[in-house]
Motif scaffolding. Structure first.
Motif, PDB file in Angstrom:
ATOM      1  N   UNK A 104      58.221  59.675  83.832  1.00 54.98           N
ATOM      2  CA  UNK A 104      59.016  60.541  84.710  1.00 54.98           C
ATOM      3  C   UNK A 104      59.111  61.951  84.137  1.00 54.98           C
ATOM      4  N   UNK A 105      59.295  62.046  82.832  1.00 56.28           N
ATOM      5  CA  UNK A 105      59.371  63.348  82.172  1.00 56.28           C
ATOM      6  C   UNK A 105      58.046  64.098  82.314  1.00 56.28           C
ATOM      7  N   UNK A 106      56.947  63.397  82.109  1.00 50.89           N
ATOM      8  CA  UNK A 106      55.638  64.042  82.240  1.00 50.89           C
ATOM      9  C   UNK A 106      55.406  64.497  83.678  1.00 50.89           C
ATOM     10  N   UNK A 107      55.859  63.716  84.647  1.00 44.69           N
ATOM     11  CA  UNK A 107      55.733  64.099  86.045  1.00 44.69           C
ATOM     12  C   UNK A 107      56.464  65.414  86.298  1.00 44.69           C
ATOM     13  N   UNK A 108      57.672  65.527  85.768  1.00 44.79           N
ATOM     14  CA  UNK A 108      58.449  66.761  85.937  1.00 44.79           C
ATOM     15  C   UNK A 108      57.758  67.935  85.244  1.00 44.79           C
ATOM     16  N   UNK A 109      57.203  67.699  84.066  1.00 48.61           N
ATOM     17  CA  UNK A 109      56.507  68.768  83.342  1.00 48.61           C
ATOM     18  C   UNK A 109      55.287  69.244  84.116  1.00 48.61           C
ATOM     19  N   UNK A 110      54.542  68.307  84.712  1.00 48.76           N
ATOM     20  CA  UNK A 110      53.362  68.677  85.501  1.00 48.76           C
ATOM     21  C   UNK A 110      53.788  69.526  86.692  1.00 48.76           C
ATOM     22  N   UNK A 111      54.825  69.087  87.408  1.00 48.76           N
ATOM     23  CA  UNK A 111      55.316  69.861  88.561  1.00 48.76           C
ATOM     24  C   UNK A 111      55.753  71.261  88.135  1.00 48.76           C
ATOM     25  N   UNK A 112      56.403  71.380  86.997  1.00 50.72           N
ATOM     26  CA  UNK A 112      56.857  72.676  86.505  1.00 50.72           C
ATOM     27  C   UNK A 112      55.669  73.582  86.185  1.00 50.72           C
ATOM     28  N   UNK A 113      54.631  73.015  85.581  1.00 51.05           N
ATOM     29  CA  UNK A 113      53.437  73.803  85.250  1.00 51.05           C
ATOM     30  C   UNK A 113      52.775  74.347  86.516  1.00 51.05           C
ATOM     31  N   UNK A 114      52.704  73.525  87.557  1.00 55.13           N
ATOM     32  CA  UNK A 114      52.116  73.969  88.828  1.00 55.13           C
ATOM     33  C   UNK A 114      52.993  75.058  89.438  1.00 55.13           C
ATOM     34  N   UNK A 115      54.303  74.826  89.434  1.00 59.55           N
ATOM     35  CA  UNK A 115      55.252  75.789  90.006  1.00 59.55           C
ATOM     36  C   UNK A 115      55.139  77.145  89.321  1.00 59.55           C
ATOM     37  N   UNK A 130      52.521  78.294  87.937  1.00 66.23           N
ATOM     38  CA  UNK A 130      51.159  78.804  88.047  1.00 66.23           C
ATOM     39  C   UNK A 130      50.331  78.616  86.792  1.00 66.23           C
ATOM     40  N   UNK A 131      50.781  77.769  85.895  1.00 65.82           N
ATOM     41  CA  UNK A 131      50.071  77.551  84.639  1.00 65.82           C
ATOM     42  C   UNK A 131      49.078  76.391  84.735  1.00 65.82           C
ATOM     43  N   UNK A 132      49.108  75.677  85.869  1.00 66.75           N
ATOM     44  CA  UNK A 132      48.202  74.559  86.075  1.00 66.75           C
ATOM     45  C   UNK A 132      47.809  74.535  87.544  1.00 66.75           C
ATOM     46  N   UNK A 133      46.540  74.259  87.803  1.00 72.43           N
ATOM     47  CA  UNK A 133      46.093  74.174  89.193  1.00 72.43           C
ATOM     48  C   UNK A 133      46.518  72.839  89.798  1.00 72.43           C
ATOM     49  N   UNK A 134      46.528  72.804  91.120  1.00 69.72           N
ATOM     50  CA  UNK A 134      46.871  71.553  91.798  1.00 69.72           C
ATOM     51  C   UNK A 134      45.849  70.466  91.471  1.00 69.72           C
ATOM     52  N   UNK A 135      44.606  70.841  91.289  1.00 58.74           N
ATOM     53  CA  UNK A 135      43.564  69.875  90.933  1.00 58.74           C
ATOM     54  C   UNK A 135      43.813  69.253  89.567  1.00 58.74           C
ATOM     55  N   UNK A 136      44.177  70.097  88.603  1.00 54.19           N
ATOM     56  CA  UNK A 136      44.507  69.585  87.264  1.00 54.19           C
ATOM     57  C   UNK A 136      45.720  68.668  87.337  1.00 54.19           C
ATOM     58  N   UNK A 137      46.716  69.071  88.125  1.00 56.12           N
ATOM     59  CA  UNK A 137      47.925  68.268  88.272  1.00 56.12           C
ATOM     60  C   UNK A 137      47.589  66.919  88.897  1.00 56.12           C
ATOM     61  N   UNK A 138      46.740  66.909  89.898  1.00 60.71           N
ATOM     62  CA  UNK A 138      46.357  65.659  90.560  1.00 60.71           C
ATOM     63  C   UNK A 138      45.677  64.715  89.576  1.00 60.71           C
ATOM     64  N   UNK A 139      44.829  65.265  88.716  1.00 64.60           N
ATOM     65  CA  UNK A 139      44.138  64.451  87.704  1.00 64.60           C
ATOM     66  C   UNK A 139      45.154  63.830  86.746  1.00 64.60           C
ATOM     67  N   UNK A 140      46.117  64.624  86.284  1.00 63.67           N
ATOM     68  CA  UNK A 140      47.119  64.116  85.354  1.00 63.67           C
ATOM     69  C   UNK A 140      48.046  63.106  86.034  1.00 63.67           C
ATOM     70  N   UNK A 141      48.412  63.371  87.294  1.00 65.88           N
ATOM     71  CA  UNK A 141      49.239  62.412  88.038  1.00 65.88           C
ATOM     72  C   UNK A 141      48.490  61.083  88.195  1.00 65.88           C
TER      73      UNK A 141
END
Length: 93
Positions: free
Chosen positions: A27-38, A40-51
């Motif tokens: 859950x914590x990693x999920x929140x961190x990924x969302x924050x990175x996308x928000x 602009x430090x991570x692309x949606x594609x990178x986020x999808x891979x990590x999710x």
């Protein structure tokens, strides 16, 4: 099938400390990924891979729990934490 096994878990089994720790990290990693996308430090594609990687870890946790009476062993927790560590290192670099 894993979802059905989860539905049959008792409250103690769902709240087992090792399962809580693993799922809390996910859950914590999920929140961190969302924050990175928000931010602009991570692309949606990178986020999808990590999710997707986190989803696989979560599915593995449920499978492990279904084989061990609704909880995970210390060895299971250690293996899942190693996988979570690999995903975590990819967040925020």
């Amino acid at each position: 099938m894993a979802g059905g096994a989860m539905a049959n878990d008792t409250q103690w089994q769902k709240n087992h400390p090792r399962r809580e720790q693993v799922n809390g990290r996910l859950a914590n990693q999920n929140a961190r990924i969302h924050q990175e996308v928000k931010e602009g430090e991570m692309s949606r594609g990178q986020a999808a891979k990590l999710h997707s990687e986190d989803h696989q870890i979560s599915a593995e946790e449920r499978t492990m729990a279904s084989h061990d009476g609704g909880h995970i062993t210390r060895a299971d927790q250690r293996a899942l934490n190693q996988q979570e560590n690999a995903v975590s290192k990819q967040i925020g670099r």
